[in-house]
Scaffold this motif. Structure first.
Motif, PDB file in Angstrom:
ATOM      1  N   LEU A  56     123.253 134.348 -24.075  1.00  0.00           N
ATOM      2  CA  LEU A  56     123.012 135.446 -25.015  1.00  0.00           C
ATOM      3  C   LEU A  56     124.269 135.769 -25.818  1.00  0.00           C
ATOM      4  N   PHE A  57     125.406 135.955 -25.144  1.00  0.00           N
ATOM      5  CA  PHE A  57     126.653 136.293 -25.826  1.00  0.00           C
ATOM      6  C   PHE A  57     127.576 135.078 -25.848  1.00  0.00           C
ATOM      7  N   GLN A  58     128.105 134.787 -27.035  1.00  0.00           N
ATOM      8  CA  GLN A  58     128.953 133.616 -27.223  1.00  0.00           C
ATOM      9  C   GLN A  58     130.232 134.015 -27.959  1.00  0.00           C
ATOM     10  N   ASP A  78     125.926 138.101 -29.985  1.00  0.00           N
ATOM     11  CA  ASP A  78     124.648 137.416 -29.912  1.00  0.00           C
ATOM     12  C   ASP A  78     124.189 137.188 -31.346  1.00  0.00           C
ATOM     13  N   ARG A 192     127.712 143.562 -20.917  1.00  0.00           N
ATOM     14  CA  ARG A 192     126.903 142.490 -20.329  1.00  0.00           C
ATOM     15  C   ARG A 192     126.409 142.880 -18.945  1.00  0.00           C
ATOM     16  N   ARG A 260     121.768 147.697 -29.193  1.00  0.00           N
ATOM     17  CA  ARG A 260     122.773 147.228 -28.243  1.00  0.00           C
ATOM     18  C   ARG A 260     122.848 148.104 -26.996  1.00  0.00           C
ATOM     19  N   SER A 487     118.296 135.772 -30.018  1.00  0.00           N
ATOM     20  CA  SER A 487     118.616 136.959 -29.216  1.00  0.00           C
ATOM     21  C   SER A 487     117.421 137.872 -29.025  1.00  0.00           C
TER      22      SER A 487
END
Length: 495
Positions: A56-58, A78, A192, A260, A487
């Protein structure tokens, strides 16, 4: 490091301008535009390197800040955050390049714009709740000075109202963030972890109060009716480029924050109150459109359409959160549409406020009844305004249609009666923009506008880039949808 460079370069540029000797206005603007463009380039690189099938998060950067409190410098994206951040960076480049009267203080003006770019991107890139709040609050400072120092009309009054109103919302947000932080053991501000663990699920009154504080704080920033009253006058008195940033970037912090934080971290609470939130969003859609139709001031009319369009975004978010219909695909479509609406509203309304700035530079007038017949005198100005207006009212083939079609398709599967009523907002929006075009560009040309100059090279160059974005998203949106759907499918499917 890509994201750190994206938000760090504008801050460094702002410090250079603040400490530099007196530069010529042209050199100062070129420096600021170059720094802002480098930040945009970093986000474009991050876009191409983003893997839709990956986590999901990069592009995560993490450095411990206050380990004893669980605070760290954490940034990452994301697909939703990356799309909005890239649009924001593009709009900052446009606002810096676009001609404006800096009142003899170009160095200070562009320094504040670069500072605002840095902290604005920080909101979209942060993965630490406390870092998110710091960036969220600092953007108020920069916009306060941009309105108060370089605005017109009653800029200091408008800037003060903007600051106090939105700072009140920020304080509510801070209380909610503390509530989220204390709900985990061990305590952490890591977004996260909060998204994964859903710490306030089933927490009753405590969770409800945290959710209420989050939503009120973000509703003020969005803004939603009835906490919208700071917005119209702030837009009227701000310089054109600052208005473009206020509408195109700062308002998105409210709706992005809803996705978010409460949407992602408090799924159960958001689902419980989704219908109430959707009704408030519907009220914003209809109220914003109706009040905009009655405005005779160009900037106030555009400002109220922002309330209307942010209502569409919140309606899509509420539909995505609702569990009254077992239709994951429809809810995902609604969330994707809400995100696309944030991106395209930034491009469209940013262009409209830049255009209003061009009109002010030439006439120092926003009253619509003082214009008319400009189509013959300023064909470039007319063409760009027509394109932006038709995109804003949702004409097929332009970016606004892509967003609104997805939102209404999703909401129809969840709350069909709200979708039917919400369609009226599009009808009223069409009426108000057609009336705006009629008053500005058709009919008799007043004698005082006989020498009205068309757009200059910098003006039409910036508007061409924004117009290309509006058309490309309207005709071939796959590049944007693929990024966002990566996402939205996780956030909605993870329920």
């Amino acid at each position: 490091m890509i994201l750190t460079l994206a938000l760090g370069l504008p801050m460094l540029g702002a410090l250079v301008l603040a400490a530099s000797p007196r530069w010529q206005a042209s050199r100062t603007r070129q420096f600021a535009a170059g720094v802002a463009s480098l930040s945009l380039l970093m986000l474009v690189v991050a876009w191409f390197a983003f893997d839709p099938g990956g986590p999901l998060f990069q592009h995560v950067d993490e450095v411990h800040w206050v380990p004893s409190l669980g605070v760290a410098y954490r940034v990452g994206v994301d697909g939703i955050a990356l799309a909005i951040a890239t649009m924001s960076a593009l709009l900052f480049v446009a606002a810096i390049v676009y001609p404006v009267d800096t009142l003899g203080q170009p160095r200070q003006y562009y320094a504040w714009l670069l500072f605002l770019q840095s902290v604005s991107l920080g909101v979209f890139l942060a993965l630490d709740l406390l870092l998110f709040y710091v960036f969220f609050d600092l953007n108020l400072v920069a916009m306060y000075f941009l309105i108060g120092r370089w605005g017109h009309g009653e800029p200091q009054t408008s800037a003060l109202k903007f600051f106090l109103y939105t700072f009140g919302g920020s304080l509510l947000l801070l209380l909610a963030i503390i509530g989220l932080y204390l709900s985990l053991d061990p305590h952490t501000f890591d977004m996260r972890v909060l998204i994964e663990r859903q710490p306030l699920a089933g927490s009753g009154l405590y969770g409800g109060l945290v959710f209420l504080a989050l939503m009120l704080g973000f509703a003020i920033k969005t803004p939603l009716v009835p906490v919208h009253t700071w917005l119209p006058q702030a837009h009227v008195d701000a310089p054109g480029p600052a208005s473009a940033i206020l509408a195109g970037v700062l308002l998105k912090m409210g709706t992005y924050g809803m996705i978010r934080l409460p949407f992602s971290m408090m799924r159960e609470s958001f689902a419980r109150y989704a219908l109430a939130i959707a009704i408030v969003a519907l009220l914003a859609i209809l109220y914003g459109a109706l009040v905009a139709l009655g405005q005779r001031n160009l900037k106030r009319r555009i400002a109220y359409t922002s309330i209307n369009h942010m209502g569409y975004t919140v309606l899509g978010i509420a539909a995505a959160a609702a569990l009254v219909a077992d239709d994951t695909a429809a809810r995902q479509l609604a969330l994707t549409g809400a995100t696309v609406e944030m991106v395209v509203h930034g491009l469209i309304t940013g262009a409209l406020f830049l255009i209003s700035g061009s009109l002010w530079q030439r006439t120092e007038e926003y009253a619509l009844d003082r214009y008319g017949g400009l189509a013959g005198r300023a064909p470039l100005l007319t063409g760009f305004t027509v394109l932006a207006a038709f995109a804003s009212l949702g004409m097929p083939g332009l970016a606004g249609f892509v967003a609104e079609f997805q939102i209404f398709t999703g909401i129809f599967a969840v709350y069909p009666w709200l979708a039917v009523i919400g369609i009226l907002g599009i009808l009223i929006t069409a009426a108000l923009f057609l009336d705006l075009l009629r008053q500005l560009f058709f009919g008799h040309l007043p004698s005082r506008l006989a020498e009205f100059p068309d757009l200059g090279r910098a003006e039409w160059g910036v508007l061409t880039v924004l117009a290309l974005g509006i058309v490309v998203i309207g005709v071939a949106p796959r590049f944007l949808l693929t990024l966002i759907e990566a996402s939205s499918s996780v956030l909605v499917g993870g329920r």
